[in-house]
Design a protein around this motif. Structure first.
Motif, PDB file in Angstrom:
ATOM      1  N   MET A 146       1.872  15.138  -4.402  1.00 52.32           N
ATOM      2  CA  MET A 146       1.733  14.444  -4.954  1.00 52.32           C
ATOM      3  C   MET A 146       2.440  12.713  -5.279  1.00 52.32           C
ATOM      4  SD  MET A 146       2.744  17.395  -7.036  1.00 52.32           S
ATOM      5  CE  MET A 146       4.655  17.067  -6.841  1.00 52.32           C
ATOM      6  N   CYS A 147       1.390  11.780  -5.179  1.00 50.43           N
ATOM      7  CA  CYS A 147       1.989  10.541  -5.100  1.00 50.43           C
ATOM      8  C   CYS A 147       1.099   9.902  -6.080  1.00 50.43           C
ATOM      9  CB  CYS A 147       2.104  10.170  -3.587  1.00 50.43           C
ATOM     10  SG  CYS A 147       3.433  10.619  -3.558  1.00 50.43           S
ATOM     11  N   THR A 148       1.294   8.451  -6.122  1.00 50.94           N
ATOM     12  CA  THR A 148       0.414   7.443  -6.406  1.00 50.94           C
ATOM     13  C   THR A 148       0.388   6.164  -5.362  1.00 50.94           C
ATOM     14  OG1 THR A 148      -0.032   7.811  -8.526  1.00 50.94           O
ATOM     15  CG2 THR A 148      -0.471   5.655  -7.911  1.00 50.94           C
ATOM     16  N   LEU A 149      -0.320   5.844  -4.883  1.00 46.91           N
ATOM     17  CA  LEU A 149      -0.178   4.491  -3.856  1.00 46.91           C
ATOM     18  C   LEU A 149      -1.307   2.872  -3.985  1.00 46.91           C
ATOM     19  CD1 LEU A 149       0.144   3.340  -1.367  1.00 46.91           C
ATOM     20  CD2 LEU A 149      -1.555   4.687   0.163  1.00 46.91           C
ATOM     21  N   SER A 150      -0.822   2.176  -4.384  1.00 45.20           N
ATOM     22  CA  SER A 150      -1.403   1.139  -4.469  1.00 45.20           C
ATOM     23  C   SER A 150      -1.797   0.031  -3.651  1.00 45.20           C
ATOM     24  CB  SER A 150      -0.807   0.776  -6.011  1.00 45.20           C
ATOM     25  OG  SER A 150      -1.075   1.510  -7.216  1.00 45.20           O
ATOM     26  N   PHE A 151      -2.565  -1.177  -3.016  1.00 46.90           N
ATOM     27  CA  PHE A 151      -2.489  -1.948  -1.919  1.00 46.90           C
ATOM     28  C   PHE A 151      -3.217  -3.428  -3.044  1.00 46.90           C
ATOM     29  CE2 PHE A 151      -5.638  -4.586   0.306  1.00 46.90           C
ATOM     30  CZ  PHE A 151      -4.432  -4.750   1.294  1.00 46.90           C
ATOM     31  N   TYR A 176       0.082  -9.258   1.255  1.00 47.14           N
ATOM     32  CA  TYR A 176      -0.315  -8.069   0.337  1.00 47.14           C
ATOM     33  C   TYR A 176       1.406  -7.210   0.478  1.00 47.14           C
ATOM     34  CZ  TYR A 176       1.352  -4.760   4.363  1.00 47.14           C
ATOM     35  OH  TYR A 176       1.280  -3.802   5.733  1.00 47.14           O
ATOM     36  N   TYR A 177       0.820  -6.305  -1.026  1.00 46.85           N
ATOM     37  CA  TYR A 177       1.600  -5.494  -1.800  1.00 46.85           C
ATOM     38  C   TYR A 177       1.332  -4.380  -1.520  1.00 46.85           C
ATOM     39  CZ  TYR A 177       3.400  -9.534  -4.270  1.00 46.85           C
ATOM     40  OH  TYR A 177       3.385 -11.190  -5.048  1.00 46.85           O
ATOM     41  N   ALA A 178       2.703  -2.801  -0.865  1.00 43.95           N
ATOM     42  CA  ALA A 178       2.008  -1.702  -1.280  1.00 43.95           C
ATOM     43  C   ALA A 178       2.789  -1.253  -2.003  1.00 43.95           C
ATOM     44  CB  ALA A 178       1.915  -1.112   0.336  1.00 43.95           C
ATOM     45  N   LEU A 228      -7.924  -5.124  -3.241  1.00 44.06           N
ATOM     46  CA  LEU A 228      -7.227  -3.660  -4.689  1.00 44.06           C
ATOM     47  C   LEU A 228      -7.671  -2.451  -4.525  1.00 44.06           C
ATOM     48  CD1 LEU A 228      -5.068  -4.629  -7.722  1.00 44.06           C
ATOM     49  CD2 LEU A 228      -6.634  -2.765  -7.484  1.00 44.06           C
ATOM     50  N   ARG A 229      -6.803  -1.637  -4.341  1.00 45.21           N
ATOM     51  CA  ARG A 229      -7.297  -0.383  -4.386  1.00 45.21           C
ATOM     52  C   ARG A 229      -5.662   0.851  -4.994  1.00 45.21           C
ATOM     53  NH1 ARG A 229     -11.616   2.411  -2.508  1.00 45.21           N
ATOM     54  NH2 ARG A 229     -11.449   4.677  -2.002  1.00 45.21           N
ATOM     55  N   HIS A 230      -6.607   2.160  -5.397  1.00 43.28           N
ATOM     56  CA  HIS A 230      -5.162   3.319  -5.565  1.00 43.28           C
ATOM     57  C   HIS A 230      -6.141   4.152  -5.280  1.00 43.28           C
ATOM     58  CE1 HIS A 230      -3.597   0.112  -8.642  1.00 43.28           C
ATOM     59  NE2 HIS A 230      -4.796  -0.129  -8.983  1.00 43.28           N
ATOM     60  N   PRO A 290       5.082  -8.115 -11.000  1.00 44.19           N
ATOM     61  CA  PRO A 290       5.588  -7.383 -11.991  1.00 44.19           C
ATOM     62  C   PRO A 290       5.086  -6.267 -12.458  1.00 44.19           C
ATOM     63  CG  PRO A 290       6.246  -9.308 -11.647  1.00 44.19           C
ATOM     64  CD  PRO A 290       5.231  -8.866 -10.892  1.00 44.19           C
ATOM     65  N   TRP A 291       3.259  -6.545 -13.037  1.00 41.37           N
ATOM     66  CA  TRP A 291       2.567  -5.787 -13.108  1.00 41.37           C
ATOM     67  C   TRP A 291       2.297  -4.553 -12.300  1.00 41.37           C
ATOM     68  CZ3 TRP A 291      -1.973  -4.468 -10.846  1.00 41.37           C
ATOM     69  CH2 TRP A 291      -3.130  -3.592 -10.994  1.00 41.37           C
ATOM     70  N   LEU A 292       2.754  -4.577 -11.450  1.00 41.57           N
ATOM     71  CA  LEU A 292       2.896  -2.796 -10.907  1.00 41.57           C
ATOM     72  C   LEU A 292       3.770  -2.036 -10.845  1.00 41.57           C
ATOM     73  CD1 LEU A 292       1.475  -4.175  -6.645  1.00 41.57           C
ATOM     74  CD2 LEU A 292       0.242  -2.771  -7.708  1.00 41.57           C
ATOM     75  N   ARG A 293       4.870  -3.334 -10.901  1.00 42.54           N
ATOM     76  CA  ARG A 293       6.093  -2.451 -11.222  1.00 42.54           C
ATOM     77  C   ARG A 293       5.448  -1.145 -12.715  1.00 42.54           C
ATOM     78  NH1 ARG A 293      10.200  -7.410  -9.653  1.00 42.54           N
ATOM     79  NH2 ARG A 293      10.026  -6.455  -7.553  1.00 42.54           N
ATOM     80  N   ALA A 294       5.433  -2.191 -13.534  1.00 41.62           N
ATOM     81  CA  ALA A 294       4.810  -2.029 -14.984  1.00 41.62           C
ATOM     82  C   ALA A 294       3.508  -0.844 -14.704  1.00 41.62           C
ATOM     83  CB  ALA A 294       4.118  -2.428 -15.809  1.00 41.62           C
ATOM     84  N   LEU A 295       2.670  -0.927 -14.107  1.00 39.07           N
ATOM     85  CA  LEU A 295       1.528   0.396 -14.098  1.00 39.07           C
ATOM     86  C   LEU A 295       2.715   1.842 -13.348  1.00 39.07           C
ATOM     87  CD1 LEU A 295      -1.374   1.232 -13.765  1.00 39.07           C
ATOM     88  CD2 LEU A 295      -1.365  -0.014 -11.556  1.00 39.07           C
ATOM     89  N   HIS A 296       3.259   1.621 -11.771  1.00 46.80           N
ATOM     90  CA  HIS A 296       3.849   2.818 -11.981  1.00 46.80           C
ATOM     91  C   HIS A 296       5.689   3.395 -11.999  1.00 46.80           C
ATOM     92  CE1 HIS A 296       2.071   3.408  -7.065  1.00 46.80           C
ATOM     93  NE2 HIS A 296       1.087   2.105  -7.612  1.00 46.80           N
TER      94      HIS A 296
END
Length: 246
Positions: free
Chosen positions: A1-6, A13-15, A143-145, A177-183
């Motif tokens: 069970m996970c959520t991964l963002s690129f 890149y950010y992962a 960008l992908r999830h 910061p956007w990725l941190r807020a999203l996750h």
């Protein structure tokens, strides 16, 4: 069970990955630097040595997601999927990772997906094991999830996917910061299918953040749900120099 963002950036890149697990499972150990073949790699790990996400100084990130298929209920688990990434993260490029995966035996492994991000190739690959055969998918450098859930991958894809789609409309979409807020988010409500997942017996137990640029990789880690780290502070912080070798 996970959520991964690129998210691709100007020179890297950010992962970012939320790990969702049963709350009774033993806590993993925070990221450490390991020698992997001729390279250095960073990853968190369980007592048995397995991991769900790792990066190396060659610009490669590998992430493991469970795949909730009917076969998962009938197959006899004989080994942990977490053992896969440590066998792969010492490879230099996409061809080596793909070739090694093709040589491994998956007998006794429950279905999984491994996502590979390859900075030098600007390519994303995904290997899918359904309990019978291994398939390979390729994705553009955009960008992908990815989502998985022990309850329903389909529901996680729909609900978390919509939360991500709405978040893409925000002014600073794609930033750290956007990725941190999203996750850390709970839309539409905190529960098993929110990005930061919560239910009585399971939920998001850690947050991993990999940031690559032209010269280095930085691995930041939160031991616990990212929603409990609103200030974005990181007690665990590892850095790899891309010029150095093990």
């Amino acid at each position: 069970m996970c959520t991964l963002s690129f998210v691709p950036t100007k020179d890297g890149y950010y992962a970012v990955m939320n790990r969702d697990e049963r709350l009774t499972r033993s806590a993993a150990l925070p990221p450490s630097t390991f020698r992997a073949g001729d390279l250095l790699a960073v990853y968190p790990f369980e007592e048995g040595g397995g991991t769900w996400i790792a990066c190396n100084q060659q610009g490669i990130t590998l992430a493991l997601l469970n795949w909730n298929l009917p076969a998962s209920q009938t197959l006899n688990k004989q080994q942990s999927r977490g053992t896969l990434i440590p066998q792969l993260i010492g490879k230099l490029n996409l061809d080596e990772v793909s070739r090694t995966l093709g040589q491994l035996s998956f007998d006794g492994l429950l279905p999984f997906r491994i996502v590979g991000v390859f900075q030098d190739h600007q390519q994303i690959s995904e290997w899918r094991w359904d309990g019978i055969s291994l398939a390979v998918l390729s994705f553009p450098w955009k960008l992908r999830h990815w989502f998985s859930s022990g309850t329903s991958d389909e529901m996680a894809e729909r609900i978390r996917g919509e939360a991500c789609r709405v978040a893409w409309l925000e002014p600073h979409a794609g930033s750290l910061p956007w990725l941190r807020a999203l996750h850390s988010s709970h839309g539409p409500a905190a529960g098993p299918f929110s990005v930061c997942a919560h239910r009585s017996d399971a939920g998001t137990v850690s947050y991993s953040e990999i940031a690559f640029d032209a010269s280095s990789a930085t691995f930041r880690y939160v031991d616990g749900p990212p929603c409990c780290n609103p200030a974005g502070t990181f007690a665990n912080h590892n850095r790899l120099d891309r010029a150095a070798r093990a």
